[in-house]
Design an enzyme around this catalytic site. Structure first.
Site, mmCIF file in Angstrom:
data_model
loop_
_atom_site.group_PDB
_atom_site.id
_atom_site.type_symbol
_atom_site.label_atom_id
_atom_site.label_comp_id
_atom_site.label_asym_id
_atom_site.label_seq_id
_atom_site.Cartn_x
_atom_site.Cartn_y
_atom_site.Cartn_z
ATOM 1 N N LYS A 29 -8.161 1.980 -3.422
ATOM 2 C CA LYS A 29 -7.066 0.995 -3.492
ATOM 3 C C LYS A 29 -5.758 1.694 -3.861
ATOM 4 O O LYS A 29 -5.763 2.841 -4.315
ATOM 5 C CB LYS A 29 -7.428 -0.061 -4.526
ATOM 6 C CG LYS A 29 -7.553 0.491 -5.941
ATOM 7 C CD LYS A 29 -8.147 -0.538 -6.896
ATOM 8 C CE LYS A 29 -8.261 0.030 -8.304
ATOM 9 N NZ LYS A 29 -8.992 -0.886 -9.202
ATOM 10 N N TYR A 262 22.963 10.273 -17.406
ATOM 11 C CA TYR A 262 23.538 8.980 -17.805
ATOM 12 C C TYR A 262 23.341 8.689 -19.287
ATOM 13 O O TYR A 262 22.242 8.863 -19.817
ATOM 14 C CB TYR A 262 22.879 7.853 -17.019
ATOM 15 C CG TYR A 262 23.158 7.872 -15.537
ATOM 16 C CD1 TYR A 262 24.455 7.967 -15.036
ATOM 17 C CD2 TYR A 262 22.102 7.784 -14.630
ATOM 18 C CE1 TYR A 262 24.696 7.977 -13.672
ATOM 19 C CE2 TYR A 262 22.334 7.790 -13.265
ATOM 20 C CZ TYR A 262 23.635 7.883 -12.787
ATOM 21 O OH TYR A 262 23.864 7.895 -11.439
HETATM 22 C C1 LIG Z 1 -10.022 -0.130 -9.756
HETATM 23 C C2 LIG Z 1 -11.402 -0.628 -9.817
HETATM 24 C C3 LIG Z 1 -12.481 0.257 -9.962
HETATM 25 C C4 LIG Z 1 -12.309 1.737 -10.232
HETATM 26 O O1 LIG Z 1 -11.886 1.892 -11.578
HETATM 27 P P1 LIG Z 1 -11.723 3.347 -12.207
HETATM 28 O O2 LIG Z 1 -11.523 3.100 -13.662
HETATM 29 O O3 LIG Z 1 -10.526 3.955 -11.559
HETATM 30 O O4 LIG Z 1 -12.968 4.081 -11.893
HETATM 31 C C5 LIG Z 1 -13.756 -0.251 -9.879
HETATM 32 N N1 LIG Z 1 -13.954 -1.571 -9.688
HETATM 33 C C6 LIG Z 1 -12.942 -2.451 -9.591
HETATM 34 C C7 LIG Z 1 -13.234 -3.889 -9.409
HETATM 35 C C8 LIG Z 1 -11.633 -2.024 -9.664
HETATM 36 O O5 LIG Z 1 -10.629 -2.903 -9.569
#
Ligand SMILES: *Cc1c(COP(=O)(O)O)cnc(C)c1O
Length: 374
Positions: A29, A262
């Site tokens: 993702k 800045y």
């Molecule tokens: C993002 C996510 C993961 C992976 O999590 P990590 O801590 O990066 O291993 C697994 N399951 C779900 C539902 C997630 O949203």
């Protein structure tokens, strides 16, 4: 941003070994946590992952459109989502409530195909997922009826942990107990899932009792420890995949008392040299790194001097005089002495997940070790 796909493959192999008999779903993702979803998904499948996981259906559809094979699950739906496209693209979809089951059943009827659905239980995270008790019983019952009508197949029962990165946190055992109860209820009613799963990266690495039939590592695949308390990447046999570096755009001598960037929150304490690093918050460098973010230039750690701007920030080189074009390494695996994403997370009061994921589209990704070299 250099993305070491050889490191990613080795990380996935290490995770597969830890998973034992459980399958590995590579979580890609958010554009593969900023690393590039497509190349990372391909590399993960080459290294032994058999599922891909995304948050949104659009992310999963993009992987399928690019030709990626195998099983895929996406879990973050809103009403009116692309159910039919997902069914037609052979993507498993997650359902957290009755509205979602109604929509997927309607889409399956229209498509004339069986939707593969996974029922998500909220075992205590308090985020997505169906509440235990009457809500779960209703969802399970309705899914079984849709299965009997040939509209869906319940391929999975699953959940997500809240505190797996905090060793010994009592919520983890409580969530596991709740998960087992919710599984037992569904299975007693006749659900026959292919996969039951609850483990994210910290659980994959440290809690074998959470592995069930499949594990869903994200951050560990990218070679980052899910939490500094759990250990370093090397402790788990993992290697960071992303290195972010820039070429100094300018190096110049300035006198003492010179304000920098800045707001003049940094003022030189004496004659010195300043290096201009052409990357800023428009590229995902947190503005919270102002005055704290570490950068390796010419073998020495320097610190962001003054504010991070949209496109650039400055480091005080203390009189050193590298040429314009010299490399400034923001973070990487650490073995050239450079800071790591974890160092940036600590400097900015966040987690390394956020440091890599927010690196923006203006930063070109350069893929190395992309061939399957074993
Ligand atoms: C993002 C996510 C993961 C992976 O999590 P990590 O801590 O990066 O291993 C697994 N399951 C779900 C539902 C997630 O949203």
């Amino acid at each position: 941003a250099e993305i070491d796909l050889g490191a990613l493959r080795a990380n996935v192999r290490a995770l597969c070994a830890r998973a034992g008999d459980a399958a590995v779903m590579a979580v890609v993702k958010a554009d593969g946590y900023g690393h590039g979803a497509l190349p990372c998904a391909r590399a993960a499948l080459a290294a032994g992952a058999t599922w891909l996981g995304t948050a949104t259906p659009e992310e999963a559809l993009a992987l399928r459109a690019a030709g990626l094979p195998g099983r895929m699950l996406c879990w973050l739906w809103v009403p009116g989502g692309p159910w039919r496209q997902a069914i037609e693209a052979d993507i498993d979809v997650s359902l957290s409530g009755m509205w979602a089951l109604r929509e997927v059943v309607a889409a399956a009827r229209e498509a004339g195909r069986v939707a593969r659905v996974q029922l998500k239980a909220d075992t205590g995270l308090g985020r997505n997922g169906c509440q235990p008790g009457a809500d779960w019983e209703e969802l399970v019952g309705a899914a079984l009826r849709a299965e009997a009508e040939g509209l869906v197949r319940v391929t999975g029962l699953w959940s997500h942990l809240a505190c797996a990165d905090e060793p010994g946190h009592p919520s983890t055992d409580a969530q596991l107990a709740r998960f087992r109860e919710m599984l037992a209820h569904a299975e007693a009613r006749g659900v026959r899932p292919e996969v039951r799963h609850i483990a994210n990266s910290p659980a994959t690495l440290t809690l074998p009792e959470t592995h069930f039939d499949l594990v869903r590592p994200g951050i560990a695949m990218y070679g980052i420890s899910p939490g500094p308390e759990l250990g370093t990447p090397a402790d788990f046999g993992l290697r960071p995949v992303m290195t972010v570096s820039a070429s100094l755009a300018l190096v110049k001598h300035v006198p003492g008392g010179h304000g920098v960037s800045y707001g003049h929150h940094y003022v030189t304490s004496g004659d010195t040299t300043l290096g201009l690093v052409p990357i800023g918050y428009g590229d995902g460098i947190p503005r919270h790194a102002s005055g704290t973010g570490p950068v390796l230039v010419d073998g020495k750690w320097r610190t962001v001097a003054g504010r991070v701007a949209m496109d650039q920030f400055v480091v005080d080189l203390g009189g050193d005089d590298p040429r314009a074009g010299a490399e400034a390494v923001l973070f990487g695996p650490g073995d050239r002495g450079e800071p790591t994403a974890e160092d940036w997370a600590q400097a900015c009061g966040t987690i390394a997940y956020e440091i890599v994921t927010r690196i923006g589209s203006r930063v070109p990704r350069v893929y190395v070790n992309g061939k399957e070299l074993g």
